[in-house]
Design an enzyme around this catalytic site. Structure first.
Site, PDB file in Angstrom:
ATOM      1  N   LYS A  80       2.517  -3.670   6.507  1.00 41.79           N
ATOM      2  CA  LYS A  80       2.862  -3.597   5.081  1.00 41.79           C
ATOM      3  C   LYS A  80       4.368  -3.329   4.932  1.00 41.79           C
ATOM      4  O   LYS A  80       5.037  -3.936   4.090  1.00 41.79           O
ATOM      5  CB  LYS A  80       2.044  -2.499   4.374  1.00 41.79           C
ATOM      6  CG  LYS A  80       0.572  -2.851   4.231  1.00 41.79           C
ATOM      7  CD  LYS A  80       0.338  -4.083   3.375  1.00 41.79           C
ATOM      8  CE  LYS A  80      -1.091  -4.550   3.347  1.00 41.79           C
ATOM      9  NZ  LYS A  80      -1.286  -5.898   2.804  1.00 41.79           N
TER      10      LYS A  80
ATOM     11  N   TYR B 235      -1.425  -1.306  11.025  1.00 43.64           N
ATOM     12  CA  TYR B 235      -1.717  -1.833   9.689  1.00 43.64           C
ATOM     13  C   TYR B 235      -0.591  -1.450   8.716  1.00 43.64           C
ATOM     14  O   TYR B 235      -0.053  -2.282   7.996  1.00 43.64           O
ATOM     15  CB  TYR B 235      -3.066  -1.303   9.183  1.00 43.64           C
ATOM     16  CG  TYR B 235      -3.201  -1.367   7.690  1.00 43.64           C
ATOM     17  CD1 TYR B 235      -3.452  -2.576   7.049  1.00 43.64           C
ATOM     18  CD2 TYR B 235      -3.032  -0.225   6.899  1.00 43.64           C
ATOM     19  CE1 TYR B 235      -3.533  -2.642   5.668  1.00 43.64           C
ATOM     20  CE2 TYR B 235      -3.106  -0.281   5.523  1.00 43.64           C
ATOM     21  CZ  TYR B 235      -3.360  -1.486   4.906  1.00 43.64           C
ATOM     22  OH  TYR B 235      -3.421  -1.553   3.538  1.00 43.64           O
TER      23      TYR B 235
ATOM     24  N   SER C 291       0.834  -1.203   0.000  1.00 38.28           N
ATOM     25  CA  SER C 291       0.000   0.000   0.000  1.00 38.28           C
ATOM     26  C   SER C 291       0.866   1.249   0.000  1.00 38.28           C
ATOM     27  O   SER C 291       1.996   1.236   0.510  1.00 38.28           O
ATOM     28  CB  SER C 291      -0.857  -0.033   1.271  1.00 38.28           C
ATOM     29  OG  SER C 291      -1.406   1.225   1.533  1.00 38.28           O
TER      30      SER C 291
HETATM   31  C1  UD1 Z   1      -6.828   4.116   3.927  1.00 39.96           C
HETATM   32  C2  UD1 Z   1      -5.616   3.764   4.738  1.00 39.96           C
HETATM   33  C3  UD1 Z   1      -4.586   3.134   3.836  1.00 39.96           C
HETATM   34  C4  UD1 Z   1      -5.172   1.915   3.170  1.00 39.96           C
HETATM   35  C5  UD1 Z   1      -6.404   2.303   2.398  1.00 39.96           C
HETATM   36  C6  UD1 Z   1      -7.087   1.046   1.897  1.00 39.96           C
HETATM   37  C7  UD1 Z   1      -5.568   5.525   6.482  1.00 39.96           C
HETATM   38  C8  UD1 Z   1      -4.775   6.598   7.082  1.00 39.96           C
HETATM   39  N1  UD1 Z   1      -5.057   4.939   5.379  1.00 39.96           N
HETATM   40  O1  UD1 Z   1      -6.446   5.120   3.009  1.00 39.96           O
HETATM   41  O2  UD1 Z   1      -3.490   2.759   4.612  1.00 39.96           O
HETATM   42  O3  UD1 Z   1      -4.231   1.338   2.314  1.00 39.96           O
HETATM   43  O4  UD1 Z   1      -7.335   2.981   3.249  1.00 39.96           O
HETATM   44  O5  UD1 Z   1      -8.030   1.386   0.949  1.00 39.96           O
HETATM   45  O6  UD1 Z   1      -6.636   5.207   6.946  1.00 39.96           O
HETATM   46  N2  UD1 Z   1     -12.958  10.368   4.119  1.00 39.96           N
HETATM   47  C9  UD1 Z   1     -13.972  11.223   4.536  1.00 39.96           C
HETATM   48  N3  UD1 Z   1     -15.087  10.692   5.111  1.00 39.96           N
HETATM   49  C10 UD1 Z   1     -15.234   9.343   5.297  1.00 39.96           C
HETATM   50  C11 UD1 Z   1     -14.203   8.468   4.874  1.00 39.96           C
HETATM   51  C12 UD1 Z   1     -13.071   9.019   4.287  1.00 39.96           C
HETATM   52  O7  UD1 Z   1     -13.866  12.428   4.396  1.00 39.96           O
HETATM   53  O8  UD1 Z   1     -16.273   8.934   5.856  1.00 39.96           O
HETATM   54  C13 UD1 Z   1     -11.756  10.945   3.498  1.00 39.96           C
HETATM   55  C14 UD1 Z   1     -10.489  10.680   4.282  1.00 39.96           C
HETATM   56  O9  UD1 Z   1     -10.295  11.675   5.240  1.00 39.96           O
HETATM   57  C15 UD1 Z   1      -9.457  10.686   3.172  1.00 39.96           C
HETATM   58  C16 UD1 Z   1     -10.203  10.193   1.934  1.00 39.96           C
HETATM   59  O10 UD1 Z   1     -11.579  10.323   2.253  1.00 39.96           O
HETATM   60  O11 UD1 Z   1      -9.043  11.984   2.922  1.00 39.96           O
HETATM   61  C17 UD1 Z   1      -9.906   8.757   1.609  1.00 39.96           C
HETATM   62  O12 UD1 Z   1     -10.106   7.979   2.780  1.00 39.96           O
HETATM   63  P1  UD1 Z   1     -10.101   6.389   2.740  1.00 39.96           P
HETATM   64  O13 UD1 Z   1     -10.963   5.902   1.641  1.00 39.96           O
HETATM   65  O14 UD1 Z   1     -10.401   5.903   4.132  1.00 39.96           O
HETATM   66  O15 UD1 Z   1      -8.610   6.011   2.332  1.00 39.96           O
HETATM   67  P2  UD1 Z   1      -7.214   6.478   2.976  1.00 39.96           P
HETATM   68  O16 UD1 Z   1      -7.403   6.997   4.327  1.00 39.96           O
HETATM   69  O17 UD1 Z   1      -6.529   7.340   1.995  1.00 39.96           O
END
Ligand code: UD1
Length: 334
Positions: free
Chosen positions: A155, A151, A126
């Site tokens: 990795k 997590y 990742s």
């Molecule tokens: C997350 C993990 C990453 C993992 C990946 C798997 C973290 C810090 N990282 O990535 O290690 O490999 O998932 O797919 O958690 N967001 C919102 N509202 C929500 C959910 C998400 O605003 O309800 C935003 C988050 O703040 C972020 C973006 O959407 O900016 C993407 O979030 P997400 O899909 O959870 O992925 P990552 O956090 O980038």
């Protein structure tokens, strides 16, 4: 005869789509999945898409003896190892569970690869290994930061462990660092269906729409053009196809090892994703701004040049297409 590829975690989100891509390229996937965060309906979905049955063993890669029996039964030409826990929040609450499971299953896979002389491992890593990068896009040489979660640590550790075992016994491996996988197969037969409450942006957004509740956007005060975080969203079928390219690369380069970033090479903010979802699907996404989520980084997107040059792979689907396919899959579930 078609080459048999062991796909651990093959009923999961990326695993199921990779099984479909393997079949399209003439391989035969053999799935192992303990269904801890996936459903057997994904196996049925794969079978519908490929038009035939697929071999599925509902076992846990942490259990060496039943895994050994499967290696006795098949003569694998390669392994794609997805099986792992992936919730950042859960890993913070229960780090031992993540180390035991993610490292334990990897250790068993490597042990049996060596025992049965199976070449060609593709390991699911990742972009989390980079932490918060100082410069974007990130290349494979971008230095790692200390892991933001257990997590992420599994990795980093997994990559290092594979590298060390490769020095002792080079059977060939490719490490794939995924950016943010989203979307679904265009048939709507397989997609992202986590058990329990989802954490990732797109499945959360879809769940909130169906519950008629607002999506929480975690922060609009980041130093980005619209204040929300930026990620490199990649269609899961593009990602799936990269696994096939990685296997083909290993077949041409026996006993070698490589690492590739898999992303579109551009970032989208959370607010852009919402806007694109609305316009491609003709649906309003209610949202509200809430505080930043702990552990989130401001922005990251990939430099995918190496995958293009060595694997001949690049994304062919847009973020909007992925959002359309994700919604279509959701509609097929109801
Ligand atoms: C997350 C993990 C990453 C993992 C990946 C798997 C973290 C810090 N990282 O990535 O290690 O490999 O998932 O797919 O958690 N967001 C919102 N509202 C929500 C959910 C998400 O605003 O309800 C935003 C988050 O703040 C972020 C973006 O959407 O900016 C993407 O979030 P997400 O899909 O959870 O992925 P990552 O956090 O980038």
């Amino acid at each position: 005869m078609s080459k048999e590829i062991l796909v651990t975690g093959g009923a999961g989100f990326i695993g199921s789509h990779t099984c479909v891509a393997l079949c399209e390229f003439g391989y035969t996937p053999v799935i192992i999945d303990n269904l801890s965060n996936s459903r057997e309906s994904m196996i049925a979905g794969i079978e519908k898409i490929i038009g035939r049955e697929v071999k599925f063993y509902p076992i846990d890669c942490c259990h060496l003896d039943p895994l050994d029996l499967i290696f006795q039964k098949h003569r694998f030409d390669g392994i794609i190892h997805f099986a792992a826990f992936k919730s950042v929040a859960e890993s913070v609450a229960n780090p031992e569970k993540y180390i035991d499971n993610n490292m334990g299953s990897l250790q068993n896979i490597l042990t049996l690869m060596e025992k049965y002389r199976v070449p060609n491992l593709v390991f699911s890593s990742s972009c989390t290994v980079y932490g918060e990068p100082e410069v974007n896009p990130v290349s494979e040489n971008t230095p790692w930061k200390s892991a933001a979660s257990p997590y992420g640590y599994t990795k980093q550790l997994g990559e290092k462990y594979i590298g060390e075992r490769h020095i002792q016994d080079p059977l060939g491996h490719v490490i794939l660092r995924y950016f943010n996988p989203i979307g679904a197969h265009h048939s709507g037969l397989i997609g992202e269906l986590p058990l329990g409450m989802p954490n990732n942006l797109v499945p959360v957004m879809i769940k909130k729409i169906s519950q008629q509740q607002p999506l929480q956007v975690f922060g609009n005060d980041y130093p980005t053009p619209d204040g929300s975080c930026i990620r490199d969203y990649i269609h899961v079928m593009d990602l799936a196809e990269a696994h096939v390219k990685a296997l083909q690369w290993l077949e041409k380069n026996p006993n070698q090892s490589e690492i590739f970033n898999l992303g579109q090479g551009k970032g989208n903010s959370v607010l852009e994703v919402i806007q694109q979802f609305e316009s491609i699907n003709g649906i309003r996404v209610a949202f509200e701004i809430s505080p930043r989520r702990e552990g989130d980084i401001t922005q990251i997107f990939a430099d995918p040049t190496k995958a293009k040059e060595l694997l001949g792979w690049q994304t062919t689907r847009t973020t909007a297409e992925a959002l359309k396919d994700a919604w279509h899959f959701n509609l097929q579930q109801s």
